[in-house]
Design an enzyme around this catalytic site. Structure first.
Site, PDB file in Angstrom:
ATOM      1  CG  ASP A  68       0.401  -7.078   2.868  1.00 16.45           C
ATOM      2  OD1 ASP A  68       0.800  -6.221   2.052  1.00 16.45           O
ATOM      3  OD2 ASP A  68       0.642  -8.296   2.739  1.00 16.45           O
ATOM      4  CD  GLU A  69      -2.742   0.143   2.630  1.00 16.40           C
ATOM      5  OE1 GLU A  69      -2.847   0.245   1.401  1.00 16.40           O
ATOM      6  OE2 GLU A  69      -3.632   0.506   3.432  1.00 16.40           O
ATOM      7  CE  LYS A  72      -1.888  -7.664  -6.706  1.00 12.59           C
ATOM      8  NZ  LYS A  72      -2.435  -9.026  -6.773  1.00 12.59           N
ATOM      9  CB  THR A 104      24.334  -7.906   0.251  1.00 13.50           C
ATOM     10  OG1 THR A 104      24.734  -9.090   0.960  1.00 13.50           O
ATOM     11  CG2 THR A 104      25.533  -6.987   0.072  1.00 13.50           C
ATOM     12  CE1 TYR A 142       1.056 -15.078  -3.066  1.00 12.51           C
ATOM     13  CE2 TYR A 142       2.148 -13.076  -2.325  1.00 12.51           C
ATOM     14  CZ  TYR A 142       2.179 -14.279  -3.016  1.00 12.51           C
ATOM     15  OH  TYR A 142       3.338 -14.676  -3.636  1.00 12.51           O
TER      16      TYR A 142
HETATM   17  C1  LIG Z   1       2.491  -9.216  -3.850  1.00 12.51           C
HETATM   18  C2  LIG Z   1       2.105  -9.157  -2.404  1.00 12.51           C
HETATM   19  C3  LIG Z   1       3.022  -9.455  -1.403  1.00 12.51           C
HETATM   20  C4  LIG Z   1       4.389  -9.977  -1.710  1.00 12.51           C
HETATM   21  O1  LIG Z   1       5.153  -9.065  -2.409  1.00 12.51           O
HETATM   22  P1  LIG Z   1       6.376  -9.570  -3.330  1.00 12.51           P
HETATM   23  O2  LIG Z   1       6.963  -8.330  -3.846  1.00 12.51           O
HETATM   24  O3  LIG Z   1       5.796 -10.462  -4.361  1.00 12.51           O
HETATM   25  O4  LIG Z   1       7.293 -10.309  -2.426  1.00 12.51           O
HETATM   26  C5  LIG Z   1       2.628  -9.273  -0.096  1.00 12.51           C
HETATM   27  N1  LIG Z   1       1.401  -8.848   0.204  1.00 12.51           N
HETATM   28  C6  LIG Z   1       0.489  -8.557  -0.722  1.00 12.51           C
HETATM   29  C7  LIG Z   1      -0.852  -8.062  -0.310  1.00 12.51           C
HETATM   30  C8  LIG Z   1       0.802  -8.717  -2.071  1.00 12.51           C
HETATM   31  O5  LIG Z   1      -0.118  -8.483  -3.010  1.00 12.51           O
END
Ligand SMILES: *Cc1c(COP(=O)(O)O)cnc(C)c1O
Length: 453
Positions: A252-253, A255, A309, A152
């Site tokens: 991707d940190e 969460k 913006t 995700y």
């Molecule tokens: C939640 C999440 C996202 C997306 O973040 P949003 O603030 O919902 O746009 C991206 N990567 C990971 C691992 C997430 O858990």
């Protein structure tokens, strides 16, 4: 109507049920991921209060966005100050000190490759990963993106198109996306946990060998994919392979970063140095704020190619700086370790007990306060999807909030400030909820209106 404890007020006018029904009439469904009729009017720490004044123990922290607790006094103060002076509402055409300081502080705390480095300041994990996606293509001149099944990275546009979960659910995939199975030790795609790491890395290697992959996007713990903690050596293996093939590594940190796993960033457990790191959720402590940290060569150009913006606005930046100040001395990460161990031990004791739902707990896993409870059929170990939907509904009825991921895993990500007594209460609530779901105290009709994922 009782006043909401912890806040000293209740919201007059409508009942909890009426507020929820009204929401259904006016707020768009495209932004809903609902599992029970949750409506809250106030929050403090880990306690949320409904309009009628019922208290709920928040074990999700809004999917970690309020991961330092609701209305943290330091955040309240910083945001109040920033909104009172309102230096500007936009960073696009002029700078302000809060943005400069936040970027400087992030550069000091988040190590990546690159001697000249920059920070993109955004609104959400979604735009942070979207920007990272374009940055890696721009920097390498390659189109390919390698990501993981059930990953995700965002809920719109480019980052949605490289998210395995969304692609599996029918979202149009990025045309250059390559998906590899994430190494799940509980449900190894190889059938054998012993070969899982090696064979996953071999798959990655096959794709990288083609020479057209710009970057690997990876979650250090695959959260929405089921709170999967990969085998040791996974991130280090990705680092080694990407470097060898001239591809970039994007961690991707969003969460699990920022203290939750017991480390400042989850990938620090393996000591790898990524090329880009994306942050979000708790970075704004409930306000919209995200960041990408990485080499200037990737993040500086093309100029004016990621415009919204109000990104980098001083109020969100002030919240972010308050969050970093709270995390800086490591005591919240330490608390995540201690409270996480307590929570996990409580859940494991429940799973080993002879209570009605215990045999349905297939696995309790995670790191720090990023935990998952996988519910299964006790005979076959097949995912107990319906049971999980009923269990989180039962939890809400009992007075707790947690959401399911990957259909049969209850994700537990409370605020890092949760207290010892609240963790004991959490174990009681979760055990009671699983028991209640198994005993048929929640019906199919109760959960039917909530489509969830
Ligand atoms: C939640 C999440 C996202 C997306 O973040 P949003 O603030 O919902 O746009 C991206 N990567 C990971 C691992 C997430 O858990």
């Amino acid at each position: 109507m009782t006043p909401a404890a912890g806040t000293g007020r209740a919201t007059p006018g409508r009942s909890d049920e009426q507020w929820y029904a009204a929401d259904g009439q006016v707020v768009a469904g495209v932004e809903k991921l609902r599992f029970f009729p949750q409506v809250t009017a106030a929050g403090r720490g880990s306690i949320l209060t409904t309009p009628e004044g019922r208290e709920l123990l928040d074990l999700s922290a809004s999917w970690t966005a309020t991961g330092l607790g609701h209305a943290h006094p330091a955040v309240v103060q910083a945001v109040t100050d920033a909104v009172s002076t309102q230096a500007t509402g936009s960073i696009l055409s002029g700078s302000h000190p809060e943005a400069v300081l936040l970027a400087e502080e992030l550069l000091g705390l988040v190590a990546t490759t690159g001697t000249e480095r920059r920070v993109y300041l955004g609104h959400a994990g979604t735009d942070a990963n979207d920007v990272a996606l374009r940055a890696v293509r721009h920097a390498t001149g390659r189109p390919g993106i390698l990501a993981f099944e059930r990953g995700y990275h965002g809920g719109l546009g480019g980052s949605m198109a490289v998210s395995g979960l969304h692609v599996a659910a029918g979202a149009v995939p990025d045309p250059h996306l390559r998906l590899v199975p994430y190494p799940d030790p509980y449900r190894p795609w190889t059938g054998d946990p012993a070969t899982l790491l090696e064979q996953t890395l071999a798959r990655v290697e096959e794709h990288l060998a083609g020479g057209d992959v710009a970057a690997v996007f990876v979650e250090p713990i695959q959260s929405d994919g089921g709170v999967i903690v990969p085998p040791d050596g996974f991130l280090a293996g990705l680092r080694e392979a990407t470097a060898r093939h001239g591809a970039l590594l994007v961690i991707d940190e969003v969460k699990v970063g920022l203290g939750r796993t017991g480390h400042f960033l989850a990938h620090h457990a393996e000591g790898v140095l990524p090329d880009l790191v994306t942050l979000g959720k708790v970075l704004g402590s409930g306000l919209p704020l995200s960041a990408v940290v990485g080499p200037a060569a990737a993040l500086d150009e093309p100029s004016a190619s990621a415009l919204m913006t109000t990104i980098g606005n001083p109020v969100s930046c002030a919240a972010g700086r308050a969050v970093l100040r709270l995390l800086r001395d490591g005591s919240l990460a330490k608390a995540a370790q201690v409270r996480g161990a307590q929570l996990r031990a409580g859940l494991e004791a429940y799973a080993a007990s002879d209570r009605p739902g215990a045999a349905h707990v297939g696995d309790v896993r995670g790191r720090g306060l990023a935990l998952g409870v996988e519910l299964v059929d006790p005979g076959t170990r097949e995912p107990a999807t319906g049971l999980t939907a009923r269990a989180v509904y039962a939890l809400w009825r009992l007075g707790g909030i947690a959401y399911p991921v990957r259909d049969n895993v209850i994700e537990i990500t409370p605020a890092l400030t949760i207290s010892e007594a609240e963790v004991d209460h959490a174990v009681e609530l979760l055990s009671g909820a699983i028991d209640a779901a198994v005993s048929g105290e929640v019906s199919e009709e109760d959960v039917a209106p909530f489509s969830g994922w």
